[in-house]
Design a protein around this motif. Structure first.
Motif, PDB file in Angstrom:
ATOM      1  N   ALA A  61      -0.090  52.133 -23.689  1.00  0.00           N
ATOM      2  CA  ALA A  61       1.188  52.811 -23.896  1.00  0.00           C
ATOM      3  C   ALA A  61       2.337  51.805 -23.795  1.00  0.00           C
ATOM      4  CB  ALA A  61       1.361  53.924 -22.874  1.00  0.00           C
ATOM      5  N   PHE A  62       2.353  51.029 -22.740  1.00  0.00           N
ATOM      6  CA  PHE A  62       3.463  50.091 -22.581  1.00  0.00           C
ATOM      7  C   PHE A  62       3.334  48.901 -23.540  1.00  0.00           C
ATOM      8  CE2 PHE A  62       4.081  52.715 -18.934  1.00  0.00           C
ATOM      9  CZ  PHE A  62       5.462  52.791 -18.872  1.00  0.00           C
ATOM     10  N   GLY A  63       2.087  48.525 -23.867  1.00  0.00           N
ATOM     11  CA  GLY A  63       1.875  47.486 -24.885  1.00  0.00           C
ATOM     12  C   GLY A  63       2.443  47.954 -26.221  1.00  0.00           C
ATOM     13  N   GLY A  64       2.174  49.198 -26.591  1.00  0.00           N
ATOM     14  CA  GLY A  64       2.668  49.777 -27.846  1.00  0.00           C
ATOM     15  C   GLY A  64       4.179  49.881 -27.849  1.00  0.00           C
ATOM     16  N   LEU A  65       4.747  50.294 -26.720  1.00  0.00           N
ATOM     17  CA  LEU A  65       6.208  50.439 -26.627  1.00  0.00           C
ATOM     18  C   LEU A  65       6.900  49.091 -26.792  1.00  0.00           C
ATOM     19  CD1 LEU A  65       6.583  52.957 -23.644  1.00  0.00           C
ATOM     20  CD2 LEU A  65       7.294  53.345 -26.006  1.00  0.00           C
ATOM     21  N   PRO A  89       3.223  49.594 -40.451  1.00  0.00           N
ATOM     22  CA  PRO A  89       1.919  48.945 -40.597  1.00  0.00           C
ATOM     23  C   PRO A  89       1.794  47.673 -39.755  1.00  0.00           C
ATOM     24  CG  PRO A  89       3.170  48.882 -42.666  1.00  0.00           C
ATOM     25  CD  PRO A  89       3.949  49.717 -41.715  1.00  0.00           C
ATOM     26  N   ILE A  90       2.913  46.955 -39.566  1.00  0.00           N
ATOM     27  CA  ILE A  90       2.851  45.712 -38.763  1.00  0.00           C
ATOM     28  C   ILE A  90       2.528  46.043 -37.309  1.00  0.00           C
ATOM     29  CG2 ILE A  90       4.180  43.721 -37.939  1.00  0.00           C
ATOM     30  CD1 ILE A  90       5.719  43.841 -40.561  1.00  0.00           C
ATOM     31  N   ILE A  91       3.199  47.068 -36.800  1.00  0.00           N
ATOM     32  CA  ILE A  91       2.933  47.480 -35.414  1.00  0.00           C
ATOM     33  C   ILE A  91       1.474  47.926 -35.274  1.00  0.00           C
ATOM     34  CG2 ILE A  91       3.484  49.246 -33.673  1.00  0.00           C
ATOM     35  CD1 ILE A  91       6.395  49.138 -34.739  1.00  0.00           C
ATOM     36  N   SER A  92       1.028  48.755 -36.192  1.00  0.00           N
ATOM     37  CA  SER A  92      -0.342  49.287 -36.114  1.00  0.00           C
ATOM     38  C   SER A  92      -1.374  48.178 -36.250  1.00  0.00           C
ATOM     39  CB  SER A  92      -0.573  50.332 -37.212  1.00  0.00           C
ATOM     40  OG  SER A  92       0.404  51.327 -37.109  1.00  0.00           O
ATOM     41  N   LEU A  93      -1.134  47.254 -37.192  1.00  0.00           N
ATOM     42  CA  LEU A  93      -2.078  46.152 -37.408  1.00  0.00           C
ATOM     43  C   LEU A  93      -2.106  45.219 -36.193  1.00  0.00           C
ATOM     44  CD1 LEU A  93      -2.628  44.108 -40.588  1.00  0.00           C
ATOM     45  CD2 LEU A  93      -1.975  42.867 -38.548  1.00  0.00           C
ATOM     46  N   GLY A  94      -0.923  44.840 -35.729  1.00  0.00           N
ATOM     47  CA  GLY A  94      -0.855  43.916 -34.579  1.00  0.00           C
ATOM     48  C   GLY A  94      -1.525  44.501 -33.355  1.00  0.00           C
ATOM     49  N   LEU A  95      -1.298  45.793 -33.151  1.00  0.00           N
ATOM     50  CA  LEU A  95      -1.900  46.434 -31.968  1.00  0.00           C
ATOM     51  C   LEU A  95      -3.417  46.547 -32.113  1.00  0.00           C
ATOM     52  CD1 LEU A  95       0.653  49.314 -31.254  1.00  0.00           C
ATOM     53  CD2 LEU A  95       0.166  47.367 -29.760  1.00  0.00           C
ATOM     54  N   SER A  96      -3.875  47.065 -33.239  1.00  0.00           N
ATOM     55  CA  SER A  96      -5.311  47.370 -33.339  1.00  0.00           C
ATOM     56  C   SER A  96      -6.163  46.123 -33.551  1.00  0.00           C
ATOM     57  CB  SER A  96      -5.567  48.386 -34.454  1.00  0.00           C
ATOM     58  OG  SER A  96      -5.110  47.857 -35.669  1.00  0.00           O
ATOM     59  N   LYS A  97      -5.600  45.081 -34.190  1.00  0.00           N
ATOM     60  CA  LYS A  97      -6.403  43.876 -34.423  1.00  0.00           C
ATOM     61  C   LYS A  97      -6.330  42.897 -33.250  1.00  0.00           C
ATOM     62  CE  LYS A  97      -7.238  42.167 -38.746  1.00  0.00           C
ATOM     63  NZ  LYS A  97      -6.924  41.600 -40.059  1.00  0.00           N
ATOM     64  N   GLU A  98      -5.193  42.831 -32.593  1.00  0.00           N
ATOM     65  CA  GLU A  98      -5.020  41.792 -31.577  1.00  0.00           C
ATOM     66  C   GLU A  98      -4.739  42.329 -30.178  1.00  0.00           C
ATOM     67  OE1 GLU A  98      -5.585  38.667 -32.086  1.00  0.00           O
ATOM     68  OE2 GLU A  98      -5.782  38.777 -34.264  1.00  0.00           O
ATOM     69  N   ASP A 163      -6.020  51.964 -29.126  1.00  0.00           N
ATOM     70  CA  ASP A 163      -5.337  51.867 -30.425  1.00  0.00           C
ATOM     71  C   ASP A 163      -4.497  53.121 -30.670  1.00  0.00           C
ATOM     72  OD1 ASP A 163      -6.551  49.473 -30.930  1.00  0.00           O
ATOM     73  OD2 ASP A 163      -8.070  50.266 -32.304  1.00  0.00           O
ATOM     74  N   PHE A 164      -5.133  54.256 -30.431  1.00  0.00           N
ATOM     75  CA  PHE A 164      -4.457  55.534 -30.656  1.00  0.00           C
ATOM     76  C   PHE A 164      -3.199  55.639 -29.782  1.00  0.00           C
ATOM     77  CE2 PHE A 164      -3.985  60.028 -29.363  1.00  0.00           C
ATOM     78  CZ  PHE A 164      -3.682  60.571 -30.603  1.00  0.00           C
ATOM     79  N   ILE A 165      -3.341  55.349 -28.509  1.00  0.00           N
ATOM     80  CA  ILE A 165      -2.205  55.443 -27.578  1.00  0.00           C
ATOM     81  C   ILE A 165      -1.127  54.421 -27.957  1.00  0.00           C
ATOM     82  CG2 ILE A 165      -1.504  55.149 -25.130  1.00  0.00           C
ATOM     83  CD1 ILE A 165      -3.158  57.634 -25.488  1.00  0.00           C
ATOM     84  N   GLY A 166      -1.555  53.188 -28.272  1.00  0.00           N
ATOM     85  CA  GLY A 166      -0.613  52.116 -28.582  1.00  0.00           C
ATOM     86  C   GLY A 166       0.186  52.419 -29.836  1.00  0.00           C
ATOM     87  N   ILE A 167      -0.524  52.836 -30.894  1.00  0.00           N
ATOM     88  CA  ILE A 167       0.160  53.130 -32.172  1.00  0.00           C
ATOM     89  C   ILE A 167       1.122  54.310 -31.999  1.00  0.00           C
ATOM     90  CG2 ILE A 167      -0.240  53.957 -34.543  1.00  0.00           C
ATOM     91  CD1 ILE A 167      -2.843  52.222 -34.482  1.00  0.00           C
ATOM     92  N   ASP A 197      -8.615  47.076 -40.149  1.00  0.00           N
ATOM     93  CA  ASP A 197      -7.786  46.572 -39.051  1.00  0.00           C
ATOM     94  C   ASP A 197      -8.295  47.134 -37.721  1.00  0.00           C
ATOM     95  OD1 ASP A 197      -6.209  45.258 -40.896  1.00  0.00           O
ATOM     96  OD2 ASP A 197      -4.889  46.999 -41.166  1.00  0.00           O
ATOM     97  N   VAL A 198      -8.708  48.404 -37.755  1.00  0.00           N
ATOM     98  CA  VAL A 198      -9.253  49.028 -36.539  1.00  0.00           C
ATOM     99  C   VAL A 198     -10.646  48.477 -36.262  1.00  0.00           C
ATOM    100  CG1 VAL A 198      -9.974  51.211 -35.480  1.00  0.00           C
ATOM    101  CG2 VAL A 198      -7.913  51.130 -36.880  1.00  0.00           C
ATOM    102  N   VAL A 199     -11.477  48.425 -37.325  1.00  0.00           N
ATOM    103  CA  VAL A 199     -12.881  48.010 -37.145  1.00  0.00           C
ATOM    104  C   VAL A 199     -12.966  46.579 -36.626  1.00  0.00           C
ATOM    105  CG1 VAL A 199     -15.068  47.597 -38.354  1.00  0.00           C
ATOM    106  CG2 VAL A 199     -13.741  49.651 -38.854  1.00  0.00           C
ATOM    107  N   SER A 200     -12.129  45.683 -37.157  1.00  0.00           N
ATOM    108  CA  SER A 200     -12.209  44.291 -36.700  1.00  0.00           C
ATOM    109  C   SER A 200     -11.842  44.201 -35.210  1.00  0.00           C
ATOM    110  CB  SER A 200     -11.334  43.375 -37.553  1.00  0.00           C
ATOM    111  OG  SER A 200      -9.994  43.744 -37.423  1.00  0.00           O
ATOM    112  N   GLY A 201     -10.909  45.046 -34.768  1.00  0.00           N
ATOM    113  CA  GLY A 201     -10.574  45.083 -33.329  1.00  0.00           C
ATOM    114  C   GLY A 201     -11.749  45.585 -32.503  1.00  0.00           C
ATOM    115  N   LEU A 202     -12.494  46.537 -33.073  1.00  0.00           N
ATOM    116  CA  LEU A 202     -13.642  47.085 -32.342  1.00  0.00           C
ATOM    117  C   LEU A 202     -14.778  46.055 -32.271  1.00  0.00           C
ATOM    118  CD1 LEU A 202     -13.787  50.768 -33.674  1.00  0.00           C
ATOM    119  CD2 LEU A 202     -12.500  49.830 -31.771  1.00  0.00           C
TER     120      LEU A 202
END
Lengths: 262, 249
Positions: A61-65, A89-98, A163-167, A197-202
């Protein structure tokens, strides 16, 4: 003349790396070829998974914020007002991949890896590991395999949840707090944010799970010298697995394909 | 039944066992005495396969266990042994009943009801009742040793190894443990190997005594023979004199 101690650090490093490598090898052999303790696996799923939910929720949550905040600032500063709506998309990609896989990995290295080292280390110095062996239980199959499998299963699940919480948090910061155009933000996110982007994070999370479990168990099994030894093993487990997670994260980012849509 | 032939074991620079030879007969209680750090526990751990010798052979019922590589064969040898650890080594995360049934569940295919019955019988045999649900941290030192002993005898081993059974408990409880060792030997007809530096316990339970010094057995005999030994090291050790050849504590 060559100083015999000159290579002692290298020798120690290689010996330790060899120990961890042997444990990794034995564990994966046991996973695929031998029976292991299913009951312990279920216990570990609860211990590692369910009990990590609060810390993953807060971190994601705080990482996403904060990521949403910095991307918002970057867009307004360098692209201009109104462009923040394209940050989705940048926020979602950055969060879920890295960010989320690394945050979850680091949090679990601290919470789970150190706890594995402490528990197994205490068992080692109180001869419980020897007792397991004498009572017909292979310590690797009884302790290491269930923990490794649980980490392999749980880390991607926690990462997906993170990912869900962060995005959602990035969305909340931009849309609710900063009043960014909701329609453009969501449309852009859905257009440019890929499943990969999600799968590579997983996939990264699976590697991090193996690192946390193997390092935690290896440190526990090599504990010596009483309570002080347990303390040192606990600290080493958290530090070594955290450093390895950061190193592996770079190489995985480098070698995993950036996108599947070209 | 158990035979050590020229067994060597080192840990780094520390040469702990230096060509050790020893024979243990079926049904006897052999007590191995020696100073702290003399390698008694190392010797015991070789019997159960927790340690492998650097050199030499260990025979269990005629089988050289140092040559066994197949897991099944090692498992069959290990099944003959049970060990009472110095600190009991009960599993912290399990109840008393789960601790006692642990070996039974792995070494036998008994149904759950039978396992529960055996657990109760074994606890009863070591003088404990209604403790099945307790966790190890709720037990006293003496009770832990008793539970450890119940766990050891649960799957009917042929050989029981006792690592310092009277250490860390008061004299009354130590005597109770000594009585249990004798009782189990009579009732179950097991071979017992006890390592200790407690001479009181030694003479209460031993059929034979072996003294380990500088990595070898320097004297082995009945309690009477050991008491009358002319060996100055043995004499000093069993009488606990501060002065003598054993100076490097």
């Amino acid at each position: 003349m060559t100083d015999p101690n000159r290579f002692s650090f290298l020798f120690r490093f290689l010996t330790k790396a060899g120990e961890a490598g042997a444990l990794f090898n034995q564990t994966f052999k046991n996973i695929f070829t031998k029976s292991w303790e299913k009951k312990n696996f279920l216990q570990q799923l609860e211990e590692i998974g369910v009990k990590s939910l609060p810390i993953v929720t807060i971190t994601a949550a705080f990482g996403g914020l904060v990521f949403g905040l910095q991307i918002y600032i970057a867009f307004t500063r360098y692209v201009g007002h109104g462009s923040e709506a394209y940050s989705g998309p940048i926020i979602s990609l950055g969060l879920s991949k890295e960010l989320i896989p690394v945050f979850v990995g680091l949090m679990l290295a601290g919470r789970v890896g150190s706890s594995m080292a402490a528990e197994i280390g205490t068992m080692k110095i109180t001869e419980q590991i020897d007792a397991l062996f004498s009572l017909g239980a292979d310590p690797n199959r009884f302790l290491v395999v269930p923990r490794t499998l649980a980490c392999i299963v749980i880390l991607p699940m926690l990462t997906l949840y993170g990912d869900f919480i962060g995005i959602l948090s990035g969305f909340f910061y931009n849309i609710v707090l900063m009043g960014v155009n909701r329609h453009v933000y969501i449309t852009n996110t859905l257009t440019y944010f890929e499943m990969w982007d999600v799968v590579s994070g997983l996939i990264k999370a699976v590697f991090f799970g193996v690192i946390i479990a193997i390092v935690g168990c290896w440190q526990g099994l090599s504990t010596e010298a009483g309570a002080e030894g347990v303390g040192k093993a606990t600290t080493r487990a958290a530090v070594i697995s955290s450093v390895l997670i950061l190193i592996f994260n770079f190489f995985l980012s480098e070698f995993l394909p950036g996108s599947f849509t070209g | 039944m158990i035979r050590f032939v020229d067994v060597h074991k080192s840990f780094g620079e520390n040469h702990v066992l230096r060509g050790l030879n020893l024979e243990i007969n079926r049904g006897e209680t052999l007590v191995i005495i020696g100073q702290s750090g003399s390698g008694k526990s190392v010797l015991l751990k070789h019997m159960i396969g927790l340690l492998q010798p650097d050199r030499g052979q260990i025979y269990i019922d005629g089988v050289n266990v140092t040559e066994l590589r197949e897991e099944k064969e090692l498992y069959a040898v290990r099944r003959k042994f049970a060990m009472l650890f110095q600190g009991a080594a009960l599993f912290d995360s399990m109840t008393v009943a789960q601790n006692v049934s642990f070996g039974l569940e792995r070494y036998t295919t008994f149904p759950q009801e039978k396992i529960e019955k055996i657990v109760t019988e074994c606890l009863d045999r070591v003088g404990l009742r209604n403790v099945e649900h307790l966790m190890p941290f709720e037990l006293s030192g003496g009770m832990k040793k008793r539970v450890g002993l119940a766990r050891a005898i649960a799957y009917n081993p042929e050989i029981i190894l006792y690592d310092e059974p009277s250490t860390g408990i008061d004299q009354i409880r130590a005597n109770a443990i000594n009585d249990l060792i004798n009782k189990l030997k009579e009732e179950l007809n097991v071979t017992s190997v006890v390592i200790t530096h407690d001479m009181d316990s030694t003479f209460k339970v031993a059929d034979r005594i072996a003294m380990l010094y500088q990595g070898t057995i320097i004297e082995c005999g009945t309690p009477e023979e050991i008491q009358q030994s002319k060996n100055r090291i043995v004499h000093q050790f069993i009488h606990g004199h501060a002065e003598g050849p054993l100076e490097n504590w």
